[in-house]
Structures are given as C-alpha cells and as structure tokens.
Design a protein around this motif. Structure first.
Motif, PDB file in Angstrom:
ATOM      1  N   PRO A  11       0.834  -1.203   0.000  1.00 55.00           N
ATOM      2  CA  PRO A  11       0.000   0.000   0.000  1.00 55.00           C
ATOM      3  C   PRO A  11       0.873   1.259   0.000  1.00 55.00           C
ATOM      4  CG  PRO A  11      -0.726  -1.554   1.674  1.00 55.00           C
ATOM      5  CD  PRO A  11       0.595  -2.041   1.183  1.00 55.00           C
ATOM      6  N   VAL A  12       0.489   2.212  -0.807  1.00 53.23           N
ATOM      7  CA  VAL A  12       1.178   3.503  -0.841  1.00 53.23           C
ATOM      8  C   VAL A  12       0.219   4.557  -0.308  1.00 53.23           C
ATOM      9  CG1 VAL A  12       2.413   5.188  -2.232  1.00 53.23           C
ATOM     10  CG2 VAL A  12       2.504   2.761  -2.860  1.00 53.23           C
ATOM     11  N   LEU A  13       0.676   5.309   0.651  1.00 50.99           N
ATOM     12  CA  LEU A  13      -0.107   6.400   1.217  1.00 50.99           C
ATOM     13  C   LEU A  13       0.388   7.679   0.559  1.00 50.99           C
ATOM     14  CD1 LEU A  13       0.054   5.261   4.951  1.00 50.99           C
ATOM     15  CD2 LEU A  13      -1.433   4.433   3.122  1.00 50.99           C
ATOM     16  N   TRP A  14      -0.374   8.155  -0.392  1.00 46.79           N
ATOM     17  CA  TRP A  14       0.014   9.318  -1.184  1.00 46.79           C
ATOM     18  C   TRP A  14      -0.463  10.589  -0.494  1.00 46.79           C
ATOM     19  CZ3 TRP A  14       3.225   8.740  -5.209  1.00 46.79           C
ATOM     20  CH2 TRP A  14       3.305   7.482  -5.832  1.00 46.79           C
ATOM     21  N   VAL A  15       0.471  11.458  -0.158  1.00 47.88           N
ATOM     22  CA  VAL A  15       0.168  12.707   0.541  1.00 47.88           C
ATOM     23  C   VAL A  15      -0.045  13.819  -0.486  1.00 47.88           C
ATOM     24  CG1 VAL A  15       1.028  14.423   2.186  1.00 47.88           C
ATOM     25  CG2 VAL A  15       1.528  11.984   2.531  1.00 47.88           C
ATOM     26  N   ASN A  16      -1.093  14.580  -0.299  1.00 49.12           N
ATOM     27  CA  ASN A  16      -1.405  15.701  -1.184  1.00 49.12           C
ATOM     28  C   ASN A  16      -0.371  16.806  -0.990  1.00 49.12           C
ATOM     29  OD1 ASN A  16      -2.505  17.812  -2.643  1.00 49.12           O
ATOM     30  ND2 ASN A  16      -4.564  17.605  -1.773  1.00 49.12           N
ATOM     31  N   ALA A  17       0.619  16.838  -1.876  1.00 53.57           N
ATOM     32  CA  ALA A  17       1.739  17.766  -1.723  1.00 53.57           C
ATOM     33  C   ALA A  17       1.300  19.223  -1.807  1.00 53.57           C
ATOM     34  CB  ALA A  17       2.805  17.475  -2.777  1.00 53.57           C
ATOM     35  N   SER A  18       0.201  19.495  -2.495  1.00 54.12           N
ATOM     36  CA  SER A  18      -0.235  20.881  -2.674  1.00 54.12           C
ATOM     37  C   SER A  18      -0.678  21.531  -1.380  1.00 54.12           C
ATOM     38  CB  SER A  18      -1.365  20.944  -3.701  1.00 54.12           C
ATOM     39  OG  SER A  18      -2.561  20.394  -3.172  1.00 54.12           O
ATOM     40  N   LEU A  19      -0.962  20.733  -0.355  1.00 57.49           N
ATOM     41  CA  LEU A  19      -1.448  21.288   0.908  1.00 57.49           C
ATOM     42  C   LEU A  19      -0.320  21.802   1.793  1.00 57.49           C
ATOM     43  CD1 LEU A  19      -4.228  18.687   1.802  1.00 57.49           C
ATOM     44  CD2 LEU A  19      -4.520  20.955   0.787  1.00 57.49           C
ATOM     45  N   GLY A  20       0.907  21.366   1.566  1.00 61.44           N
ATOM     46  CA  GLY A  20       2.040  21.841   2.362  1.00 61.44           C
ATOM     47  C   GLY A  20       1.921  21.536   3.842  1.00 61.44           C
ATOM     48  N   MET A  21       1.426  20.361   4.184  1.00 56.44           N
ATOM     49  CA  MET A  21       1.220  20.017   5.588  1.00 56.44           C
ATOM     50  C   MET A  21       2.548  19.806   6.310  1.00 56.44           C
ATOM     51  SD  MET A  21      -2.043  17.386   5.391  1.00 56.44           S
ATOM     52  CE  MET A  21      -1.242  16.318   4.177  1.00 56.44           C
ATOM     53  N   THR A  22       2.575  20.167   7.593  1.00 57.11           N
ATOM     54  CA  THR A  22       3.751  19.913   8.416  1.00 57.11           C
ATOM     55  C   THR A  22       3.906  18.408   8.629  1.00 57.11           C
ATOM     56  OG1 THR A  22       2.488  20.008  10.480  1.00 57.11           O
ATOM     57  CG2 THR A  22       3.420  22.097   9.648  1.00 57.11           C
ATOM     58  N   VAL A  23       5.069  18.023   9.152  1.00 63.00           N
ATOM     59  CA  VAL A  23       5.298  16.604   9.395  1.00 63.00           C
ATOM     60  C   VAL A  23       4.319  16.073  10.452  1.00 63.00           C
ATOM     61  CG1 VAL A  23       7.078  16.904  11.163  1.00 63.00           C
ATOM     62  CG2 VAL A  23       7.071  14.840   9.765  1.00 63.00           C
ATOM     63  N   GLY A  24       3.982  16.888  11.442  1.00 63.58           N
ATOM     64  CA  GLY A  24       3.033  16.453  12.464  1.00 63.58           C
ATOM     65  C   GLY A  24       1.646  16.230  11.893  1.00 63.58           C
ATOM     66  N   LYS A  25       1.172  17.180  11.105  1.00 62.85           N
ATOM     67  CA  LYS A  25      -0.143  17.025  10.471  1.00 62.85           C
ATOM     68  C   LYS A  25      -0.135  15.837   9.526  1.00 62.85           C
ATOM     69  CE  LYS A  25      -4.304  18.448   9.184  1.00 62.85           C
ATOM     70  NZ  LYS A  25      -5.469  18.495  10.097  1.00 62.85           N
ATOM     71  N   SER A  26       0.940  15.703   8.740  1.00 56.76           N
ATOM     72  CA  SER A  26       1.028  14.593   7.800  1.00 56.76           C
ATOM     73  C   SER A  26       1.037  13.255   8.523  1.00 56.76           C
ATOM     74  CB  SER A  26       2.287  14.736   6.938  1.00 56.76           C
ATOM     75  OG  SER A  26       2.240  15.899   6.147  1.00 56.76           O
ATOM     76  N   ALA A  27       1.704  13.191   9.679  1.00 55.51           N
ATOM     77  CA  ALA A  27       1.747  11.940  10.440  1.00 55.51           C
ATOM     78  C   ALA A  27       0.347  11.530  10.875  1.00 55.51           C
ATOM     79  CB  ALA A  27       2.659  12.088  11.651  1.00 55.51           C
ATOM     80  N   ALA A  28      -0.440  12.490  11.342  1.00 50.41           N
ATOM     81  CA  ALA A  28      -1.817  12.171  11.729  1.00 50.41           C
ATOM     82  C   ALA A  28      -2.624  11.695  10.533  1.00 50.41           C
ATOM     83  CB  ALA A  28      -2.472  13.393  12.364  1.00 50.41           C
ATOM     84  N   GLN A  29      -2.412  12.311   9.378  1.00 49.19           N
ATOM     85  CA  GLN A  29      -3.199  11.966   8.198  1.00 49.19           C
ATOM     86  C   GLN A  29      -2.828  10.598   7.634  1.00 49.19           C
ATOM     87  OE1 GLN A  29      -5.840  14.104   7.220  1.00 49.19           O
ATOM     88  NE2 GLN A  29      -5.202  14.792   9.251  1.00 49.19           N
ATOM     89  N   VAL A  30      -1.545  10.258   7.612  1.00 49.37           N
ATOM     90  CA  VAL A  30      -1.188   8.916   7.132  1.00 49.37           C
ATOM     91  C   VAL A  30      -1.610   7.860   8.148  1.00 49.37           C
ATOM     92  CG1 VAL A  30       0.685   9.738   5.652  1.00 49.37           C
ATOM     93  CG2 VAL A  30       1.211   9.008   8.003  1.00 49.37           C
ATOM     94  N   GLY A  31      -1.665   8.252   9.431  1.00 46.70           N
ATOM     95  CA  GLY A  31      -2.228   7.344  10.429  1.00 46.70           C
ATOM     96  C   GLY A  31      -3.692   7.061  10.140  1.00 46.70           C
ATOM     97  N   HIS A  32      -4.454   8.109   9.810  1.00 47.77           N
ATOM     98  CA  HIS A  32      -5.847   7.902   9.385  1.00 47.77           C
ATOM     99  C   HIS A  32      -5.891   6.941   8.194  1.00 47.77           C
ATOM    100  CE1 HIS A  32      -7.069  11.032  12.037  1.00 47.77           C
ATOM    101  NE2 HIS A  32      -7.190  12.030  11.187  1.00 47.77           N
TER     102      HIS A  32
END
Length: 254
Positions: free
Chosen positions: A164-185
């Motif tokens: 599985p690949v968890l693709w992060v929406n790069a256009s949002l410019g999320m911090t590492v903390g926010k991104s960590a919560a989102q990939v956890g979701h």
C-alpha cells in the motif's frame, strides 16, 4: 494453516478488524472540549541526525494501524475485554482524531512507558498511544511539543511493488506532524477497507507500506481511483492547517 503467522490463527483478529471495517464517527462530540477523544502519536525526532521525513511518516502509519489491530483492543479467545478495548472503541466510534507530538532524549524514553505501540522503521521511530480524552492526557505526553519542528521533503525513490502507498497531497504543504496524523488515518481506513483475509496478510507482513508525495498529475489520477472505489481517501475535518473537507491522503496499492 498450523504453520501460519500467529495473526492468521488469532481468533480475535476478525473481531478487531470488524471494528475498523464498520467505520467511525457514530457518536457526537462531547460538549466539554476536554472530553474530546484523540490518539496521540509521538514522533522521535532527534536534534542531531534526524530521520528522513518519509521514514517518520511510514513509522507513524504503521504504528497507528498496528495499535488499531493489537490484541489488547479487542476481547481474548474467551471474550474477556482487552485492557485497551473500551478506550479504543470509544475513540473509534467518534471522529478518530489524532495529535502528533515530537520527542527526543529522555522525553522519548519516558513516552515508552505510556500504553501504546512503538514502530522502528528505516532509522525512524514513532509511537501510537491508546486514545483518551485530550483533557486527561498523561503529563509525560502533554509536555511534548506539537509544532515547531519540521523535516524537509526527501526523495525516497519509487515505492516498492505490491505494498500500500499512502500518497500525501503535496499541494497542501502540511507539516510533518499534520502529515503523520493523516497517514495514520489512511493506514487504519485502508485496513478497514480490506477483507479480513487480506488484512490478516498485511498484518503478517508487518503492515509494510510506503509514504510518498503526490504531485498534481498523480493526485488527479488518485482521485479518479477513489471515485472508482479502488483507493481510499482521507478527508480532513479542517481543525488545523487545511480547509474542511480537504482530501489529504489517498491510500492505494501500487
């Protein structure tokens, strides 16, 4: 299957997977903000020689889904509730909020004594903790910083095949903390979308996954897959950093 990985013969796995499969958000938020439930995620980010951003996010994703399917969140073979079952189910019935914090040194070591699951991955470490009310957070965790530290984008290369690949929406410019919560979701939603046998197989593989940034063209293709039902999207409630309803991560098999 007597020689199978223990998770294939674990009688409680199907019940724990069923909790993820039925989704979340079945209860209203409490009126008292201090009683809102959240899962803390602690990211180990040393001051010197910090890990790669993608590795930290992968560790956070694996830690989250590992806790969600840990035997302690469900009943044992005799139907006796595990020690984490009640707080986990209460949280999973709500809005599956997660709050990422960073730790280093003695504070990271102290976090290991708070109930949860730590994952070591590619020189990165993350610990997902048992959810609970934000107003009753263990002081060893509440003292940890939520923001203030970020990690630069890295280039980990193409994701491995068949994970599985968890693709992060790069256009949002999320911090590492926010991104960590989102990939956890994303990791827990992806697990819940699998049939139970596929979820068992992923668990037996250690929930191996990859986190990658998605540019404009890739993101458009991923949203097409979400519409077709072949990928899983995370839509954020918009409490921090991004607008409500933003699609932050798409989980798909490469």
């Amino acid at each position: 299957m007597s020689d199978a990985h223990p998770l294939f013969t674990d009688p409680g796995f199907a019940a724990r997977h069923g909790e993820l499969a039925r989704g979340y958000g079945h209860t209203e938020d409490p009126t008292d903000p201090a009683e809102v439930l959240a899962m803390p995620i602690v990211l180990h980010i040393p001051k010197s020689d910090p890990p790669a951003r993608s590795a930290v996010l992968e560790a956070a994703a694996v830690a989250t889904v590992t806790l969600c399917l840990d035997p302690r969140v469900g009943p044992d073979a005799d139907g006796v509730p595990g020690p984490w079952q009640h707080p986990f189910r209460a949280w999973n019935d709500a809005r599956i909020r997660k709050v990422s914090r960073r730790a280093r040194g003695a504070h990271w070591r102290a976090a290991q004594d708070v109930p949860g699951v730590t994952v070591d991955h590619a020189q990165a470490q993350a610990r997902a903790l048992v959810p609970g009310p934000v107003g009753a957070l263990d002081p060893r965790i509440s003292r940890l910083q939520i923001g203030g530290t970020d990690l630069p984008a890295d280039e980990p290369g193409p994701p491995p095949a068949d994970v599985p690949v968890l693709w992060v929406n790069a256009s949002l410019g999320m911090t590492v903390g926010k991104s960590a919560a989102q990939v956890g979701h994303a990791s827990m939603l992806f697990a819940g979308a699998l049939d139970v046998d596929s979820a068992r197989a992923w668990a037996a593989a250690g929930f191996r996954c990859a986190v990658r940034d998605a540019g404009t063209d890739r993101w458009a293709e991923l949203l097409t897959r979400v519409d077709a039902g072949t990928a899983v999207a995370v839509r954020d409630a918009g409490y921090t950093e991004v607008a409500p309803g933003s699609v932050t991560v798409v989980a798909a098999v490469s």
